[in-house]
Design a protein around this motif. Structure first.
Motif, mmCIF file in Angstrom:
data_model
loop_
_atom_site.group_PDB
_atom_site.id
_atom_site.type_symbol
_atom_site.label_atom_id
_atom_site.label_comp_id
_atom_site.label_asym_id
_atom_site.label_seq_id
_atom_site.Cartn_x
_atom_site.Cartn_y
_atom_site.Cartn_z
ATOM 1 N N VAL A 120 17.441 15.505 92.110
ATOM 2 C CA VAL A 120 17.809 15.738 90.680
ATOM 3 C C VAL A 120 16.802 16.232 89.550
ATOM 4 N N TRP A 121 16.915 17.219 88.839
ATOM 5 C CA TRP A 121 16.153 17.748 87.794
ATOM 6 C C TRP A 121 15.011 18.740 88.667
ATOM 7 N N GLN A 122 15.355 19.174 89.714
ATOM 8 C CA GLN A 122 14.421 19.824 90.581
ATOM 9 C C GLN A 122 13.714 21.044 89.928
ATOM 10 N N ALA A 123 14.247 21.637 89.000
ATOM 11 C CA ALA A 123 13.453 22.861 88.410
ATOM 12 C C ALA A 123 12.531 22.603 87.048
ATOM 13 N N LYS A 124 12.473 21.083 86.922
ATOM 14 C CA LYS A 124 11.988 20.816 85.839
ATOM 15 C C LYS A 124 11.114 19.754 86.221
ATOM 16 N N THR A 125 9.790 19.506 85.306
ATOM 17 C CA THR A 125 8.439 18.721 85.483
ATOM 18 C C THR A 125 8.403 17.916 84.303
ATOM 19 N N ALA A 134 7.438 10.976 87.706
ATOM 20 C CA ALA A 134 6.862 10.874 86.307
ATOM 21 C C ALA A 134 7.825 9.277 85.949
ATOM 22 N N ILE A 135 8.990 9.334 85.900
ATOM 23 C CA ILE A 135 9.542 8.053 85.665
ATOM 24 C C ILE A 135 9.273 6.769 86.482
ATOM 25 N N HIS A 136 9.211 7.254 87.641
ATOM 26 C CA HIS A 136 9.103 5.918 88.592
ATOM 27 C C HIS A 136 7.789 5.398 88.257
#
Length: 312
Positions: A120-125, A134-136
């Motif tokens: 999920v949110w593959q195209a974003k960093t 990052a959240i993990h």
């Protein structure tokens, strides 16, 4: 005459039970008595008062005490005074709060992010890494900080080691905290994604993390029976509700992942035939985002209830 007075008191107690639905215990003890080779002298010594209550069936069968309160200071039992219940120490409340928020809240959410939201949110960093990672990582580091503070606080409070026999809460707490400390150390030596030893790391990381999670939830459950915590019976049932919801959530997400994997394979074949390129979210990502919102709201409510019970 004494026999009839005693019989009348017993009869009145039973009548009170039938009328109000309350069963009470009455007994007499000499001012100086010996119980289990221990001498109790209420004339010269002061003692703490313990008030406990629990359920009872309609036929008078008593259940286990589920709520209790202890007097703050020893009481002179030869005087008639107003006795105040003792407050749970601040460090115990902070310890419980930090551990509940860390394990029930942040760690659980971090595990879900790593398990179901990698595509999920593959195209974003975020911070130059994928959003899920990052959240993990942020949640795990925040959880570890709360665990360390809570761990130190309880040891400062008890002034060292204190085993509450037969409750294994202290031992399991130490084991769980130790496993939590191992995780970031393992992550520092994480092999590259294409390394031959990466699957070994993945399995070890998964095993240690889930073992710590299971032991942590069990440890939080065992806190319900600690006299020093003085937690109400509702605390236990809120934890049961959390475990049930957590299990159902995993079940739904795992079922959804299996269905979406099949759909993703079909879509990949169509993209190759059509010559489509570009990074896209996996099928079902909107559903996963929706479920994540539901999870955060419900678990936040359960954690709030647990924290309120800890501080009450």
């Amino acid at each position: 005459m004494k026999f009839w007075m005693r019989t009348l008191k017993v009869f009145m107690a039973k009548l009170e039970t039938m009328w109000r639905g309350v069963m009470t215990c009455h007994w007499k003890l000499k001012a100086i008595s010996t119980v289990r080779n221990h001498v109790y002298n209420i004339l010269d010594n002061k003692y703490h008062l313990l008030l406990a209550k629990g359920p009872a069936s309609n036929n008078g069968v008593k259940g286990k005490h589920v709520e209790r309160v202890v007097s703050k200071n020893p009481v002179n039992l030869t005087l008639i005074t107003v006795v105040a219940g003792g407050q749970v120490p601040l460090f115990i409340k902070l310890h419980g709060t930090f551990m509940v928020v860390a394990w029930i809240g942040f760690v659980s959410l971090a595990i879900l992010m790593a398990r179901y939201y990698k595509q999920v949110w593959q195209a974003k960093t975020l911070c130059m890494v994928k959003i899920w990672f990052a959240i993990h990582r942020f949640l795990m580091l925040l959880s570890l900080s709360l665990m360390i503070v809570g761990f130190v606080l309880i040891f400062v409070h008890v002034e060292g080691w204190s085993q509450v026999a037969p409750n294994p809460h202290p031992i399991l707490g130490c084991v769980t905290t130790g496993l939590a400390l191992i995780q970031p150390i393992m992550a520092l030596f994480r092999p590259k994604p294409d390394a031959s030893k990466r699957p070994i790391f993945n399995w070890l990381h998964w095993f240690v993390g889930n073992a710590a999670k299971v032991l942590a939830v069990l440890t939080v459950f065992l806190a319900a029976s600690l006299q020093a915590a003085n937690l109400p019976h509702a605390y236990f049932w809120i934890l049961v509700a959390y475990v049930a919801f957590y299990f159902v959530f995993h079940l739904l997400m795992q079922l959804h992942a299996c269905i979406m994997d099949q759909k993703r394979r079909r879509n990949e074949g169509m993209q190759e035939l059509n010559g489509e390129e570009g990074v896209k979210d996996a099928p079902g990502s909107n559903f996963r985002r929706f479920m994540l919102g539901i999870y955060i709201v419900i678990v936040a409510g359960l954690i709030t209830a647990l924290v309120v019970l800890i501080w009450l």
